[in-house]
Design a protein around this motif. Structure first.
Motif, PDB file in Angstrom:
ATOM      1  N   SER A 109      -3.738   7.677  -4.865  1.00  0.00           N
ATOM      2  CA  SER A 109      -3.442   8.380  -6.108  1.00  0.00           C
ATOM      3  C   SER A 109      -4.440   9.518  -6.339  1.00  0.00           C
ATOM      4  CB  SER A 109      -3.475   7.402  -7.280  1.00  0.00           C
ATOM      5  OG  SER A 109      -3.148   8.041  -8.478  1.00  0.00           O
ATOM      6  N   ALA A 110      -5.721   9.252  -6.064  1.00  0.00           N
ATOM      7  CA  ALA A 110      -6.744  10.295  -6.210  1.00  0.00           C
ATOM      8  C   ALA A 110      -6.504  11.434  -5.225  1.00  0.00           C
ATOM      9  CB  ALA A 110      -8.135   9.694  -6.008  1.00  0.00           C
ATOM     10  N   LEU A 111      -6.105  11.099  -4.006  1.00  0.00           N
ATOM     11  CA  LEU A 111      -5.804  12.124  -3.008  1.00  0.00           C
ATOM     12  C   LEU A 111      -4.664  13.017  -3.484  1.00  0.00           C
ATOM     13  CD1 LEU A 111      -6.142  13.287  -0.114  1.00  0.00           C
ATOM     14  CD2 LEU A 111      -4.454  11.617   0.616  1.00  0.00           C
ATOM     15  N   LEU A 112      -3.636  12.391  -4.037  1.00  0.00           N
ATOM     16  CA  LEU A 112      -2.502  13.163  -4.541  1.00  0.00           C
ATOM     17  C   LEU A 112      -2.893  14.043  -5.726  1.00  0.00           C
ATOM     18  CD1 LEU A 112       0.220  10.367  -4.336  1.00  0.00           C
ATOM     19  CD2 LEU A 112       0.026  12.388  -2.863  1.00  0.00           C
ATOM     20  N   GLY A 113      -3.944  13.641  -6.448  1.00  0.00           N
ATOM     21  CA  GLY A 113      -4.415  14.421  -7.583  1.00  0.00           C
ATOM     22  C   GLY A 113      -5.525  15.391  -7.246  1.00  0.00           C
ATOM     23  N   GLY A 114      -5.959  15.447  -5.993  1.00  0.00           N
ATOM     24  CA  GLY A 114      -6.981  16.395  -5.569  1.00  0.00           C
ATOM     25  C   GLY A 114      -8.412  15.874  -5.656  1.00  0.00           C
ATOM     26  N   PHE A 115      -8.609  14.575  -5.747  1.00  0.00           N
ATOM     27  CA  PHE A 115      -9.948  13.963  -5.824  1.00  0.00           C
ATOM     28  C   PHE A 115     -10.837  14.649  -6.865  1.00  0.00           C
ATOM     29  CE2 PHE A 115      -9.082  12.105  -1.582  1.00  0.00           C
ATOM     30  CZ  PHE A 115      -9.479  10.801  -1.846  1.00  0.00           C
ATOM     31  N   PRO A 116     -10.409  14.664  -8.139  1.00  0.00           N
ATOM     32  CA  PRO A 116     -11.178  15.402  -9.142  1.00  0.00           C
ATOM     33  C   PRO A 116     -12.593  14.859  -9.386  1.00  0.00           C
ATOM     34  CG  PRO A 116      -9.479  14.069 -10.180  1.00  0.00           C
ATOM     35  CD  PRO A 116      -9.233  14.024  -8.704  1.00  0.00           C
ATOM     36  N   LEU A 117     -12.844  13.610  -9.092  1.00  0.00           N
ATOM     37  CA  LEU A 117     -14.177  13.039  -9.302  1.00  0.00           C
ATOM     38  C   LEU A 117     -14.967  12.915  -8.002  1.00  0.00           C
ATOM     39  CD1 LEU A 117     -13.347  10.289 -11.945  1.00  0.00           C
ATOM     40  CD2 LEU A 117     -14.361  12.537 -12.332  1.00  0.00           C
ATOM     41  N   GLY A 118     -14.456  13.484  -6.940  1.00  0.00           N
ATOM     42  CA  GLY A 118     -15.173  13.485  -5.667  1.00  0.00           C
ATOM     43  C   GLY A 118     -15.542  12.091  -5.192  1.00  0.00           C
ATOM     44  N   ILE A 162       0.843  -1.199   0.000  1.00  0.00           N
ATOM     45  CA  ILE A 162       0.000   0.000   0.000  1.00  0.00           C
ATOM     46  C   ILE A 162       0.879   1.250   0.000  1.00  0.00           C
ATOM     47  CG2 ILE A 162      -1.626   1.364   1.381  1.00  0.00           C
ATOM     48  CD1 ILE A 162      -2.924  -1.352   2.179  1.00  0.00           C
ATOM     49  N   SER A 163       1.958   1.227   0.767  1.00  0.00           N
ATOM     50  CA  SER A 163       2.896   2.360   0.771  1.00  0.00           C
ATOM     51  C   SER A 163       3.507   2.559  -0.610  1.00  0.00           C
ATOM     52  CB  SER A 163       4.012   2.125   1.785  1.00  0.00           C
ATOM     53  OG  SER A 163       3.489   2.017   3.081  1.00  0.00           O
ATOM     54  N   LEU A 164       3.809   1.462  -1.284  1.00  0.00           N
ATOM     55  CA  LEU A 164       4.378   1.566  -2.626  1.00  0.00           C
ATOM     56  C   LEU A 164       3.369   2.133  -3.626  1.00  0.00           C
ATOM     57  CD1 LEU A 164       6.447  -1.739  -2.770  1.00  0.00           C
ATOM     58  CD2 LEU A 164       7.320   0.610  -2.616  1.00  0.00           C
ATOM     59  N   THR A 165       2.063   1.908  -3.383  1.00  0.00           N
ATOM     60  CA  THR A 165       1.066   2.525  -4.273  1.00  0.00           C
ATOM     61  C   THR A 165       1.105   4.043  -4.149  1.00  0.00           C
ATOM     62  OG1 THR A 165      -0.784   2.427  -2.702  1.00  0.00           O
ATOM     63  CG2 THR A 165      -0.501   0.528  -4.168  1.00  0.00           C
ATOM     64  N   ALA A 166       1.417   4.539  -2.946  1.00  0.00           N
ATOM     65  CA  ALA A 166       1.544   5.988  -2.764  1.00  0.00           C
ATOM     66  C   ALA A 166       2.707   6.521  -3.590  1.00  0.00           C
ATOM     67  CB  ALA A 166       1.723   6.329  -1.286  1.00  0.00           C
ATOM     68  N   VAL A 167       3.794   5.788  -3.582  1.00  0.00           N
ATOM     69  CA  VAL A 167       4.956   6.198  -4.380  1.00  0.00           C
ATOM     70  C   VAL A 167       4.592   6.150  -5.867  1.00  0.00           C
ATOM     71  CG1 VAL A 167       7.329   5.643  -5.004  1.00  0.00           C
ATOM     72  CG2 VAL A 167       6.591   5.444  -2.617  1.00  0.00           C
ATOM     73  N   GLY A 168       3.964   5.064  -6.295  1.00  0.00           N
ATOM     74  CA  GLY A 168       3.560   4.945  -7.696  1.00  0.00           C
ATOM     75  C   GLY A 168       2.549   6.003  -8.098  1.00  0.00           C
ATOM     76  N   GLY A 169       1.684   6.377  -7.173  1.00  0.00           N
ATOM     77  CA  GLY A 169       0.684   7.406  -7.444  1.00  0.00           C
ATOM     78  C   GLY A 169       1.274   8.793  -7.608  1.00  0.00           C
ATOM     79  N   MET A 170       2.493   8.974  -7.126  1.00  0.00           N
ATOM     80  CA  MET A 170       3.143  10.279  -7.272  1.00  0.00           C
ATOM     81  C   MET A 170       3.706  10.488  -8.671  1.00  0.00           C
ATOM     82  SD  MET A 170       5.198  10.892  -3.786  1.00  0.00           S
ATOM     83  CE  MET A 170       4.672  10.040  -2.332  1.00  0.00           C
ATOM     84  N   PHE A 171       3.926   9.410  -9.394  1.00  0.00           N
ATOM     85  CA  PHE A 171       4.440   9.507 -10.757  1.00  0.00           C
ATOM     86  C   PHE A 171       3.262   9.612 -11.711  1.00  0.00           C
ATOM     87  CE2 PHE A 171       7.804   7.325  -8.438  1.00  0.00           C
ATOM     88  CZ  PHE A 171       8.891   8.111  -8.783  1.00  0.00           C
TER      89      PHE A 171
END
Length: 157
Positions: free
Chosen positions: A61-70, A13-22
């Motif tokens: 990943s959505a959190l890092l992107g600002g939750f554009p779809l709510g 799960i931590s690695l998904t956070a890293v992957g979500g940053m790219f």
């Protein structure tokens, strides 16, 4: 769930956070590598854990992107859980070609279908190319990394 499985799940799960940053912006979607850790987790964890990692990965990943779809991100997280659960079941069943097709088609096309009805046909048409590219890239990197991951560790019991 054993402590060892819980720890390995937390690691992925931590690695998904890293992957979500790219993220690479592509139209109305972005290409991120938040699915990659869940694809690799199939080597070490049961299907339900792999699905959970994918769902958390999407939320991060959505959190890092600002939750554009709510709140619609809950639908996507559920879809990701289902797609990666199926991927893991196919992997465990030795269906190695089919698992990749299920992931790419599921993540790249099928997951967007509810948004055809929830948002618009235009959103669906605009999202699918980016989703397909993201699914193919996540699958390609995972496919290359899997043989090395097998050498690194044993399945968590």
């Amino acid at each position: 769930m054993s402590t060892k499985k819980l720890a390995v799940s937390a690691l992925f799960i931590s690695l998904t956070a890293v992957g979500g940053m790219f993220k690479l912006p592509l139209g109305i979607t972005s290409i991120a590598f938040d699915s990659l850790p869940a694809l690799l987790a199939v080597l070490f964890l049961p299907a339900s854990s792999v699905g959970l990692i994918a769902a958390f990965g999407h939320f991060i990943s959505a959190l890092l992107g600002g939750f554009p779809l709510g709140p619609l991100h809950a639908v996507i997280a559920l879809e990701m859980w289902l797609i990666l659960w199926a991927f893991a079941k196919l992997h465990l069943g030795g269906r190695h070609i089919l698992k990749w097709l299920v992931f790419v088609i599921g993540n790249g096309i099928l997951a967007a279908i509810p948004f055809y009805f929830l948002l618009s046909a235009a959103f669906f048409i605009a999202a699918v190319p980016g989703l397909l590219i993201a699914a193919v890239l996540n699958a390609a990197v995972a496919g290359v990394a899997m043989p090395f991951m097998i050498k690194i560790g044993k399945k968590v019991e």
